[in-house]
Design an enzyme around this catalytic site. Structure first.
Site, short mmCIF file in Angstrom:
data_model
loop_
_atom_site.label_atom_id
_atom_site.label_comp_id
_atom_site.label_asym_id
_atom_site.label_seq_id
_atom_site.Cartn_x
_atom_site.Cartn_y
_atom_site.Cartn_z
N HIS A 1 0.86 -1.18 0.00
CA HIS A 1 0.00 0.00 0.00
C HIS A 1 0.89 1.23 0.00
CE1 HIS A 1 -3.18 2.82 1.10
NE2 HIS A 1 -4.01 1.88 0.68
N ASP B 1 -7.94 -5.24 -0.45
CA ASP B 1 -8.34 -6.06 -1.60
C ASP B 1 -8.02 -7.53 -1.45
OD1 ASP B 1 -7.38 -3.17 -3.22
OD2 ASP B 1 -9.41 -3.99 -3.33
#
Ligand code: SDX
Length: 396
Positions: A273, A331
């Site tokens: 991320h 996700d």
């Protein structure tokens, strides 16, 4: 020092704006919407409460909640002409292509909510978008599978209404499973906003030109589609299915070596991320939701879930990932739980779009209501050719 948070000067030079909506502490893996930790919102509120919070800055009381809910459910239908717009697409069109078109087209149907500088217009546009996104996403799905559209039902919850529009058919009653309804609602909450990510920054930049709210949101939809952003859940599930098809857990080690080989270009989708350098708090909540849904559907032995947990375990013990602070993000498990619910992979980012729309609207409103705001105009470092003269074509 801003409120309870302190920033180092270096950070401030990278900040694109200031905002009071969402706070992320990437090092500690913390996420707050308007000061409330995501863990509390995801377990003690429903998505419409969170929409109210993101838009208004406070959680609703009983009266405010009922009024907001009534407002939303009275706008869930879309203009009948939308069906003709839909017919222009091939049946196998990617749902994100359809949604980008449909959401951008909404400004052609509603003239009372297109002036982005008019607070009342923005309020109406917000309600219309929050109310109609489930209907549009379900229509995109039904169009793709060739089934009749299901009209919204105002006696159902926001998530229940969506599930029925997705999986119900005119020829039979649809019973909303409360465990799946709760899971769907939580998936919406976990995706509702996330500070200045790529699609939110797109919406802010697009809206700063004074375009209509629907067009600005459509720009965000287009950006979210990318596999490095909202398209990662689709890419992650495809990655897990490929590993499963090529040997499953026994082959995870080999796959991880591919990921660590820079030249392979293979990424561990659903990991890493730009901001979190710790566990994405949403990933933990999504894994719990996954457990609940799989247990409810008798899929605890889902090989893909077992594979995902094995991939996570290996990655979290592997220096390559530990040194780079790569952890599961929102996700990683969202694809598995959506697949178990029956949502097709191609529609995962459509669900993300449905949920993130309220965050985009809140961020857009925050920017536009700032009297100091100006049209976004990022500058560049020019590294091209120095000034020179045009030579006649015969001498080039
Ligand atoms: C979302 O911004 C948001 O808030 C987005 C989002 C939201 O809610 O809006 O949270 C939603 O987009 C989540 C992210 C979904 N994307 C993916 O899961 C795709 C896979 N992830 C990667 O593409 C990547 O992690 C990014 C794009 C998300 C971040 O990439 P960065 O900025 O390169 O990450 P980094 O700087 O932390 O990388 C450090 C190192 C680099 O290697 P080195 O150059 O140091 O050798 O780790 C590597 C990266 O190449 N790396 C990965 C990796 N992610 C980073 N290596 C393998 N697999 C990965 N997934």
């Amino acid at each position: 020092q801003t409120g309870m948070f302190t920033y180092d000067p270096g950070f401030l030079s990278t900040a694109s704006c200031q905002s009071s909506i969402t706070f992320i502490d990437g090092e500690k893996g913390r996420l707050l919407y308007r000061g409330y930790p995501i863990e509390q919102l995801a377990t003690q509120c429903d998505f419409l409460d969170v929409c109210y919070l993101l838009l208004k800055g406070e959680l609703p009381n009983v009266g405010q909640r009922d009024e907001f809910h009534k407002l939303v459910i009275s706008h869930t239908m879309v203009h009948e002409q939308m069906q003709f717009f839909m017919r222009g697409f091939r049946r196998d069109a990617h749902p994100m292509a359809v949604l980008t078109g449909l959401i951008g087209a909404l400004s052609a149907f509603y003239h009372d909510s297109t002036d982005i500088h008019n607070a009342e217009h923005r309020e109406i546009a917000a309600i219309r978008l929050i109310s109609k996104l489930p209907t549009l996403v379900a229509m995109a799905y039904k169009y793709g599978v060739g089934q009749p559209y299901m009209y919204p039902r105002n006696d159902l919850s926001y998530a229940g209404n969506f599930l029925r529009m997705m999986f119900g058919v005119p020829s039979a009653d649809y019973q909303v499973n409360p465990v799946i309804e709760r899971a769907m609602d939580r998936i919406f909450i976990l995706h509702a906003d996330h500070e200045q990510n790529a699609s939110t920054s797109t919406v802010r930049l697009c809206g700063s030109s004074g375009t209509n709210p629907f067009a600005a949101i459509a720009a965000g939809v287009a950006c979210l589609w990318g596999p490095a952003h909202g398209g990662a859940n689709e890419a992650c599930l495809n990655m897990l299915e490929n590993i499963q098809a090529n040997g499953g857990i026994a082959k995870v080690g080999e796959f991880m070596e591919q990921v660590k080989d820079k030249n392979s270009g293979v990424k561990l989708m659903g990991f890493g991320h730009r901001v979190y350098k710790n566990y994405d708090p949403r990933a933990k909540l999504m894994q719990e939701t996954c457990n609940e849904v799989l247990a409810e559907l008798g899929l605890e032995k889902d090989p893909l879930f077992a594979l995902a947990k094995q991939v996570e375990k290996i990655a979290l013990e592997d220096d390559y990932f530990v040194q780079r602070k790569l952890y599961p993000n929102v996700d990683f498990y969202s694809g598995i739980v959506q697949r178990a619910i029956g949502i097709p992979v191609k529609l995962f980012t459509g669900i993300f779009t449905l949920a993130r729309t309220v965050g985009w609207i809140a961020q857009l409103n925050e920017m536009i209501s700032d009297p100091e705001y100006k049209i976004g105009r990022p500058r560049q470092l020019y590294v091209g050719a120095p000034e020179r003269k045009v030579t006649p074509i015969g001498e080039r």
